[in-house]
Design an enzyme around this catalytic site. Structure first.
Site, short mmCIF file in Angstrom:
data_model
loop_
_atom_site.label_atom_id
_atom_site.label_comp_id
_atom_site.label_asym_id
_atom_site.label_seq_id
_atom_site.Cartn_x
_atom_site.Cartn_y
_atom_site.Cartn_z
CB SER A 248 -0.94 0.01 1.22
OG SER A 248 -0.20 -0.19 2.41
CG ASN A 249 3.62 4.41 1.68
OD1 ASN A 249 3.36 5.13 0.70
ND2 ASN A 249 4.43 4.81 2.65
CG PHE B 159 9.12 -2.54 10.06
CD1 PHE B 159 9.86 -1.51 10.62
CD2 PHE B 159 9.74 -3.78 9.89
CE1 PHE B 159 11.18 -1.69 10.99
CE2 PHE B 159 11.06 -3.98 10.28
CZ PHE B 159 11.77 -2.93 10.83
CB SER C 44 6.84 7.06 16.44
OG SER C 44 7.10 8.40 16.13
CE1 TYR D 168 2.48 6.67 12.19
CE2 TYR D 168 3.49 8.52 13.36
CZ TYR D 168 3.58 7.25 12.82
OH TYR D 168 4.77 6.56 12.91
CE LYS E 109 3.51 3.75 14.44
NZ LYS E 109 3.77 2.38 13.98
CG LEU F 149 14.49 18.42 6.54
CD1 LEU F 149 13.98 19.73 5.96
CD2 LEU F 149 15.23 18.67 7.86
P1 NAD Z 1 6.76 2.73 4.93
O1 NAD Z 1 5.42 3.25 4.55
O2 NAD Z 1 7.88 2.94 3.99
O3 NAD Z 1 6.68 1.17 5.25
C1 NAD Z 1 5.54 0.56 5.77
C2 NAD Z 1 5.25 -0.66 4.90
O4 NAD Z 1 4.12 -1.32 5.46
C3 NAD Z 1 4.92 -0.33 3.47
O5 NAD Z 1 5.68 -1.17 2.61
C4 NAD Z 1 3.43 -0.62 3.34
O6 NAD Z 1 3.09 -1.06 2.04
C5 NAD Z 1 3.24 -1.69 4.39
N1 NAD Z 1 1.91 -1.77 4.98
C6 NAD Z 1 1.13 -0.78 5.48
N2 NAD Z 1 0.00 -1.29 5.98
C7 NAD Z 1 0.05 -2.64 5.78
C8 NAD Z 1 -0.81 -3.71 6.09
N3 NAD Z 1 -2.01 -3.53 6.69
N4 NAD Z 1 -0.43 -4.96 5.76
C9 NAD Z 1 0.76 -5.20 5.14
N5 NAD Z 1 1.62 -4.21 4.84
C10 NAD Z 1 1.26 -2.95 5.16
O7 NAD Z 1 7.09 3.33 6.38
P2 NAD Z 1 8.44 3.30 7.20
O8 NAD Z 1 8.99 4.67 7.24
O9 NAD Z 1 9.29 2.20 6.74
O10 NAD Z 1 7.86 3.00 8.65
C11 NAD Z 1 7.84 1.69 9.18
C12 NAD Z 1 7.25 1.74 10.58
O11 NAD Z 1 8.02 2.61 11.38
C13 NAD Z 1 5.81 2.26 10.67
O12 NAD Z 1 5.15 1.54 11.66
C14 NAD Z 1 6.00 3.70 11.07
O13 NAD Z 1 4.88 4.19 11.76
C15 NAD Z 1 7.19 3.58 12.00
N6 NAD Z 1 7.95 4.82 12.16
C16 NAD Z 1 8.42 5.46 11.04
C17 NAD Z 1 9.14 6.65 11.18
C18 NAD Z 1 9.63 7.41 9.97
O14 NAD Z 1 9.93 8.60 10.11
N7 NAD Z 1 9.74 6.80 8.80
C19 NAD Z 1 9.41 7.15 12.45
C20 NAD Z 1 8.91 6.46 13.57
C21 NAD Z 1 8.19 5.28 13.40
C1 WQD Z 2 11.68 17.38 10.38
C2 WQD Z 2 11.91 18.87 10.58
C3 WQD Z 2 10.00 20.26 10.14
C4 WQD Z 2 9.76 19.47 5.87
C5 WQD Z 2 7.77 13.05 11.58
C6 WQD Z 2 6.61 12.52 12.38
C7 WQD Z 2 7.10 11.66 13.49
C8 WQD Z 2 8.06 10.59 13.00
C9 WQD Z 2 9.16 11.18 12.17
C10 WQD Z 2 6.82 8.63 12.45
C11 WQD Z 2 10.75 19.56 11.28
C12 WQD Z 2 11.13 20.53 9.16
C13 WQD Z 2 10.17 19.45 7.18
C14 WQD Z 2 9.89 20.67 5.11
C15 WQD Z 2 10.82 21.75 7.04
N1 WQD Z 2 7.42 9.67 12.11
N2 WQD Z 2 10.70 20.58 7.75
N3 WQD Z 2 10.41 21.77 5.75
O1 WQD Z 2 7.96 16.20 11.85
O2 WQD Z 2 10.12 15.60 13.05
O3 WQD Z 2 8.55 13.84 12.45
O4 WQD Z 2 8.59 11.98 11.12
O5 WQD Z 2 6.60 8.18 13.53
O6 WQD Z 2 6.00 11.09 14.09
O7 WQD Z 2 5.86 13.59 12.88
O8 WQD Z 2 9.83 14.94 10.65
O9 WQD Z 2 10.87 15.09 8.46
O10 WQD Z 2 8.51 15.97 8.74
O11 WQD Z 2 10.39 17.21 9.79
O12 WQD Z 2 11.31 22.77 7.56
O13 WQD Z 2 9.52 20.77 3.95
O14 WQD Z 2 12.02 19.47 9.29
O15 WQD Z 2 9.38 21.47 10.53
O16 WQD Z 2 11.31 20.51 12.12
P1 WQD Z 2 9.06 15.26 12.06
P2 WQD Z 2 9.86 15.77 9.31
#
Ligand code: NAD
Ligand code: WQD
Length: 339
Positions: free
Chosen positions: A35-36, A82, A126, A151, A155, A203
């Site tokens: 899905s993503n 994940f 997160s 979101y 979590k 970012l």
């Molecule tokens: P991502 O979207 O790249 O990866 C998530 C994957 O899960 C995707 O491949 C998507 O297709 C799959 N997916 C979603 N729902 C599904 C379902 N119901 N069944 C099977 N597959 C499904 O995201 P990511 O950045 O790799 O994040 C992975 C995990 O880490 C997530 O739980 C996210 O919330 C958490 N997380 C991410 C960040 C971040 O900044 N990227 C930060 C903190 C926590």
């Molecule tokens: C980083 C910094 C923005 C884009 C998010 C989720 C958090 C976690 C990680 C999943 C911030 C600044 C960004 C732009 C900018 N994900 N920025 N211009 O907001 O720290 O965290 O991802 O769990 O839950 O909220 O990450 O990469 O969006 O932003 O100035 O075009 O960059 O203001 O300070 P964030 P981010």
């Protein structure tokens, strides 16, 4: 070789974890509904590992399909979960989709795992659970604050669910909750990396797309915060370092070293960087000058957050290795492969 089910293993962090697991001698099996993510990730994994990683095109919220995976694979030693939706802004627009997918898929997994005797879980949490913290850096004992988005709430709810289920005497679940800070960058091979669909919210992909000419300029969301240069402070962790944290967490569970039913770890570098510092480091790492301007604050942004990474270091023996500069260089290398 212990078999580890990696839900969301085709995604950004999951694909890097699959590589690190395989290289550490585990047998990762991906469950993803794409899905993503894109199927092309599997070719990237094959190029890095020299072999195919088994992948089930399954929605984790579909209990029968998930049972089919457990049945077919057999002998699953643990699960890294994940799979979730992760876009903060989209979660405000479509909260039900987020509760349904993120909470629903965890519930389904927790229901199916014991049916197959699987007791070990690593869950992707997160730093968003801390909200806007009163003191920095945040430790695992820092109180969580009410979430600022659906979101973030998913979590927090998932963490609560894991605690309740692990605490129930009828259940043998052992879980490690990993609270990620801001993952950035890509695998050194540039065969896998972040694939944001549409305009990036985060970012670093916005920066690399701007440098590549896909976006006209980066808008920095506010420079009037009470931080060293007025822009937000975050803890940017290289995605391969983050992936390695999963390997040590899995090992700890399989070795039965986890003393509690649930353990929580921050996974960050322990250092904060401002947005302007990231931009400057990117310019240095890439040799590109970035077109950017200062815009208004983004609603919901916390001024500053970074990890106290001591617990992961002392308990898991986990420490990040990659500098901000090298992380950004890897992100730029990956962007250049995307065109
Ligand atoms: P991502 O979207 O790249 O990866 C998530 C994957 O899960 C995707 O491949 C998507 O297709 C799959 N997916 C979603 N729902 C599904 C379902 N119901 N069944 C099977 N597959 C499904 O995201 P990511 O950045 O790799 O994040 C992975 C995990 O880490 C997530 O739980 C996210 O919330 C958490 N997380 C991410 C960040 C971040 O900044 N990227 C930060 C903190 C926590
Ligand atoms: C980083 C910094 C923005 C884009 C998010 C989720 C958090 C976690 C990680 C999943 C911030 C600044 C960004 C732009 C900018 N994900 N920025 N211009 O907001 O720290 O965290 O991802 O769990 O839950 O909220 O990450 O990469 O969006 O932003 O100035 O075009 O960059 O203001 O300070 P964030 P981010």
């Amino acid at each position: 070789m212990s078999k580890i089910l990696v839900t969301g293993g085709a995604g950004y962090i999951g694909s890097h974890a699959v590589v690190e697991l395989a290289q550490a001698g585990y047998e990762p099996v991906i469950v993803d509904d794409f899905s993503n993510s894109k199927e092309s990730v599997l070719a990237g994994l094959r190029a890095i590992l020299g072999r195919d990683v088994p992948c089930h095109h399954v929605d984790c919220g579909d209990a029968e399909a998930l049972r089919g995976v457990f049945r077919q694979e057999g002998n699953i030693a643990g699960v890294i979960h994940f799979a979730a939706f992760k876009a903060v802004g989209e979660s405000v627009q479509k909260p039900l989709a987020y509760f349904h997918n993120n909470v629903g898929s965890l519930l389904t997994l927790l229901q199916v795992m014991p049916e197959f005797g699987v007791e070990n879980l690593v869950f992707s949490s997160s730093c968003t659970v801390y909200g806007n913290p009163d003191a920095l850096p945040v430790t695992e004992a820092t109180p969580t604050k009410p979430a600022t988005s659906p979101y973030g709430r998913t979590k927090q709810m998932c963490e609560d669910i894991v605690h309740d289920v692990s605490g129930a005497s009828s259940n043998k679940l052992r879980t490690i909750l990993l609270r990620y800070f801001n993952p950035i960058g890509a695998h050194a091979s540039a065969k896998i990396g972040e694939l944001p669909l549409g305009t990036p919210n985060n970012l670093v992909p916005f920066i690399t797309q701007t440098a590549a000419g896909i976006r006209e300029k980066l808008t920095i969301f506010g420079d009037d915060y009470a931080t060293p240069d007025g822009t937000n402070v975050r803890d940017y962790i290289h995605v391969v370092d983050l992936a390695k944290a999963h390997v040590v967490a899995v090992q700890r569970l399989l070795d039965r070293k986890a003393p509690d039913t649930v353990e929580t770890f921050n996974v960050g570098t322990g250092h904060g960087n401002t947005v302007l510092e990231v931009v400057q480091a990117f310019e240095q790492a890439s040799g590109q000058q970035l077109n950017y301007s200062i815009g208004p604050r983004r609603p919901g942004d916390v001024p500053a957050i970074y990890a106290d990474a001591t617990k992961a270091e002392t308990v898991l023996g986990f420490k990040t290795e990659t500098s901000l500069l090298d992380s950004l260089a890897s992100a730029w290398k990956w962007q250049q492969t995307l065109g």
